[in-house]
Design a protein around this motif. Structure first.
Motif, mmCIF file in Angstrom:
data_model
loop_
_atom_site.group_PDB
_atom_site.id
_atom_site.type_symbol
_atom_site.label_atom_id
_atom_site.label_comp_id
_atom_site.label_asym_id
_atom_site.label_seq_id
_atom_site.Cartn_x
_atom_site.Cartn_y
_atom_site.Cartn_z
ATOM 1 N N TYR A 31 -5.424 -11.117 3.494
ATOM 2 C CA TYR A 31 -5.293 -9.987 4.410
ATOM 3 C C TYR A 31 -6.548 -9.124 4.411
ATOM 4 C CZ TYR A 31 -3.366 -7.202 0.367
ATOM 5 O OH TYR A 31 -3.144 -6.560 -0.832
ATOM 6 N N THR A 32 -6.721 -8.344 5.479
ATOM 7 C CA THR A 32 -7.911 -7.528 5.693
ATOM 8 C C THR A 32 -7.493 -6.100 6.037
ATOM 9 O OG1 THR A 32 -8.059 -7.895 8.086
ATOM 10 C CG2 THR A 32 -9.035 -9.586 6.656
ATOM 11 N N LEU A 33 -8.479 -5.249 6.257
ATOM 12 C CA LEU A 33 -8.195 -3.860 6.612
ATOM 13 C C LEU A 33 -7.447 -3.756 7.937
ATOM 14 C CD1 LEU A 33 -11.543 -2.091 5.591
ATOM 15 C CD2 LEU A 33 -9.406 -2.251 4.299
ATOM 16 N N ALA A 34 -7.625 -4.736 8.798
ATOM 17 C CA ALA A 34 -6.926 -4.714 10.088
ATOM 18 C C ALA A 34 -5.422 -4.918 9.934
ATOM 19 C CB ALA A 34 -7.501 -5.791 11.005
ATOM 20 N N ASP A 35 -4.972 -5.319 8.740
ATOM 21 C CA ASP A 35 -3.569 -5.625 8.515
ATOM 22 C C ASP A 35 -2.792 -4.490 7.858
ATOM 23 O OD1 ASP A 35 -3.829 -8.345 9.442
ATOM 24 O OD2 ASP A 35 -4.850 -8.786 7.555
ATOM 25 N N ILE A 36 -3.414 -3.338 7.687
ATOM 26 C CA ILE A 36 -2.787 -2.258 6.912
ATOM 27 C C ILE A 36 -1.404 -1.910 7.431
ATOM 28 C CG2 ILE A 36 -2.912 0.219 6.408
ATOM 29 C CD1 ILE A 36 -5.892 -0.117 5.906
ATOM 30 N N ASP A 37 -1.267 -1.671 8.730
ATOM 31 C CA ASP A 37 0.028 -1.259 9.278
ATOM 32 C C ASP A 37 1.097 -2.324 9.046
ATOM 33 O OD1 ASP A 37 -1.075 1.116 10.115
ATOM 34 O OD2 ASP A 37 -1.317 0.494 12.210
ATOM 35 N N GLY A 38 0.737 -3.575 9.241
ATOM 36 C CA GLY A 38 1.691 -4.654 9.041
ATOM 37 C C GLY A 38 2.123 -4.793 7.593
ATOM 38 N N LEU A 39 1.199 -4.593 6.671
ATOM 39 C CA LEU A 39 1.512 -4.691 5.248
ATOM 40 C C LEU A 39 2.454 -3.576 4.812
ATOM 41 C CD1 LEU A 39 -2.076 -5.554 4.023
ATOM 42 C CD2 LEU A 39 -0.100 -7.088 3.914
ATOM 43 N N ILE A 40 2.254 -2.387 5.335
ATOM 44 C CA ILE A 40 3.127 -1.267 4.985
ATOM 45 C C ILE A 40 4.528 -1.495 5.549
ATOM 46 C CG2 ILE A 40 3.520 1.207 5.309
ATOM 47 C CD1 ILE A 40 0.484 1.585 5.126
ATOM 48 N N GLU A 41 4.629 -2.108 6.728
ATOM 49 C CA GLU A 41 5.940 -2.425 7.279
ATOM 50 C C GLU A 41 6.671 -3.440 6.399
ATOM 51 O OE1 GLU A 41 7.653 -1.040 9.818
ATOM 52 O OE2 GLU A 41 5.999 0.409 9.676
ATOM 53 N N VAL A 42 5.930 -4.378 5.835
ATOM 54 C CA VAL A 42 6.534 -5.347 4.918
ATOM 55 C C VAL A 42 7.087 -4.618 3.695
ATOM 56 C CG1 VAL A 42 6.023 -7.224 3.293
ATOM 57 C CG2 VAL A 42 5.173 -7.340 5.638
ATOM 58 N N GLN A 43 6.320 -3.664 3.171
ATOM 59 C CA GLN A 43 6.777 -2.900 2.010
ATOM 60 C C GLN A 43 8.087 -2.173 2.310
ATOM 61 O OE1 GLN A 43 4.832 -1.893 -1.222
ATOM 62 N NE2 GLN A 43 4.440 -4.041 -0.816
ATOM 63 N N LYS A 44 8.148 -1.532 3.450
ATOM 64 C CA LYS A 44 9.350 -0.777 3.815
ATOM 65 C C LYS A 44 10.573 -1.681 3.924
ATOM 66 C CE LYS A 44 6.849 2.835 6.355
ATOM 67 N NZ LYS A 44 6.632 3.460 7.689
ATOM 68 N N ALA A 45 10.375 -2.870 4.494
ATOM 69 C CA ALA A 45 11.491 -3.795 4.676
ATOM 70 C C ALA A 45 11.922 -4.428 3.356
ATOM 71 C CB ALA A 45 11.111 -4.883 5.673
ATOM 72 N N CYS A 46 10.973 -4.674 2.473
ATOM 73 C CA CYS A 46 11.265 -5.380 1.220
ATOM 74 C C CYS A 46 11.836 -4.473 0.141
ATOM 75 C CB CYS A 46 10.001 -6.053 0.691
ATOM 76 S SG CYS A 46 9.408 -7.419 1.677
ATOM 77 N N PHE A 47 11.442 -3.217 0.163
ATOM 78 C CA PHE A 47 11.805 -2.315 -0.927
ATOM 79 C C PHE A 47 12.454 -1.039 -0.395
ATOM 80 C CE2 PHE A 47 7.879 -4.642 -2.189
ATOM 81 C CZ PHE A 47 8.463 -5.486 -3.128
ATOM 82 N N PRO A 48 13.659 -1.164 0.152
ATOM 83 C CA PRO A 48 14.365 0.016 0.670
ATOM 84 C C PRO A 48 14.901 0.870 -0.478
ATOM 85 C CG PRO A 48 15.788 -1.890 0.780
ATOM 86 C CD PRO A 48 14.453 -2.400 0.309
ATOM 87 N N PRO A 49 15.316 2.097 -0.204
ATOM 88 C CA PRO A 49 15.945 2.934 -1.229
ATOM 89 C C PRO A 49 17.127 2.187 -1.862
ATOM 90 C CG PRO A 49 15.481 4.206 0.738
ATOM 91 C CD PRO A 49 15.199 2.778 1.082
ATOM 92 N N PRO A 50 17.348 2.359 -3.183
ATOM 93 C CA PRO A 50 16.789 3.415 -4.042
ATOM 94 C C PRO A 50 15.391 3.167 -4.572
ATOM 95 C CG PRO A 50 18.287 2.048 -5.303
ATOM 96 C CD PRO A 50 18.372 1.555 -3.885
ATOM 97 N N TYR A 51 14.719 2.095 -4.171
ATOM 98 C CA TYR A 51 13.333 1.899 -4.593
ATOM 99 C C TYR A 51 12.505 3.080 -4.087
ATOM 100 C CZ TYR A 51 9.024 -0.634 -5.676
ATOM 101 O OH TYR A 51 7.817 -1.013 -6.205
#
Length: 223
Positions: free
Chosen positions: A21-41
């Motif tokens: 991944y590159t700097l152009a992928d930042i938004d997509g990577l953060i969306e993956v984080q949100k989907a993978c680690f929902p609260p209570p994380y």
């Protein structure tokens, strides 16, 4: 790294790609984080722009993402460190709180900072493909092993009855299933031990299982 194949969930077939991944992928990577680690994380532990910039700049070989249907649906991040076989540590100290500014270019261990695949795409086996790609990176770089800590999200259900060490042993014997540990075991990782207070993780009661994969192409004992 760049690899492409036709992924399947047993019914559908779709092209998939793993690449750095590159700097152009930042938004997509953060969306993956949100989907993978929902609260209570804790949301504050999701990747931020600065962390991703550090990953790409300091160790691009360890910055992997998987794409399907025109979007990033998973990622895996690693760094190099030199750590003792059973050296105790926590996530914040070993990864510099995810910024990897303590990355060691000549470190003999490729340490897993993070891995995640969006739930809607997990049936395609993308986590296994990411893990295999990081194993290939270990071999390519000549590291002696891949090391990382696995969450124990099922442990809170039995925490009042058994220790985290006993929980890990039961999962390793196939007597119990855990969403993360069972996945790691199926993909070749071997338990080294349990670290308490590894990460602020309510479901794991802050515990994590240290899991390794040793480079089979290095000769001689690996301590």
């Amino acid at each position: 790294m760049f690899k492409s194949w036709i992924a399947t969930d047993g019914e559908r077939m779709a092209p998939a790609v793993i690449r750095n991944y590159t700097l152009a992928d930042i938004d997509g990577l953060i969306e993956v984080q949100k989907a993978c680690f929902p609260p209570p994380y804790p949301p504050e532990l999701w990747w931020n722009d600065e962390q991703i910039r550090e990953h790409v700049t300091r160790f691009p070989e360890g910055a992997l993402c998987v794409e399907m249907e025109g979007r990033i649906v998973g990622s895996m991040t690693g760094m190099r460190r030199s750590l003792g076989h059973a050296e105790k540590h926590d996530w914040a100290s070993v990864t510099d709180e995810g910024y990897i500014r303590n990355h060691e270019p000549d470190g003999d261990t490729l340490y897993v900072v993070d891995i995640g695949v969006m739930p809607a795409y997990r049936r395609f086996g993308l986590g296994r493909w990411l893990m295999q790609s990081m194993y290939e990176t270990v071999v390519h770089l000549g590291c002696r092993r891949l090391l990382g800590a696995g969450r124990m999200p099922g442990y809170h259900l039995v925490a009042g009855r058994i220790s985290p060490e006993a929980y890990l042993e039961e999962v390793a014997r196939g007597e119990r299933k855990d969403p993360v540990l069972t996945f790691l075991l199926k993909n070749g990782r071997t338990p080294v031990g349990v670290v308490r207070d590894y990460l602020d993780d309510e479901e794991s009661c802050n515990n994590a299982a240290i899991m390794e994969w040793r480079n089979p192409f290095l000769s001689g004992p690996q301590g």
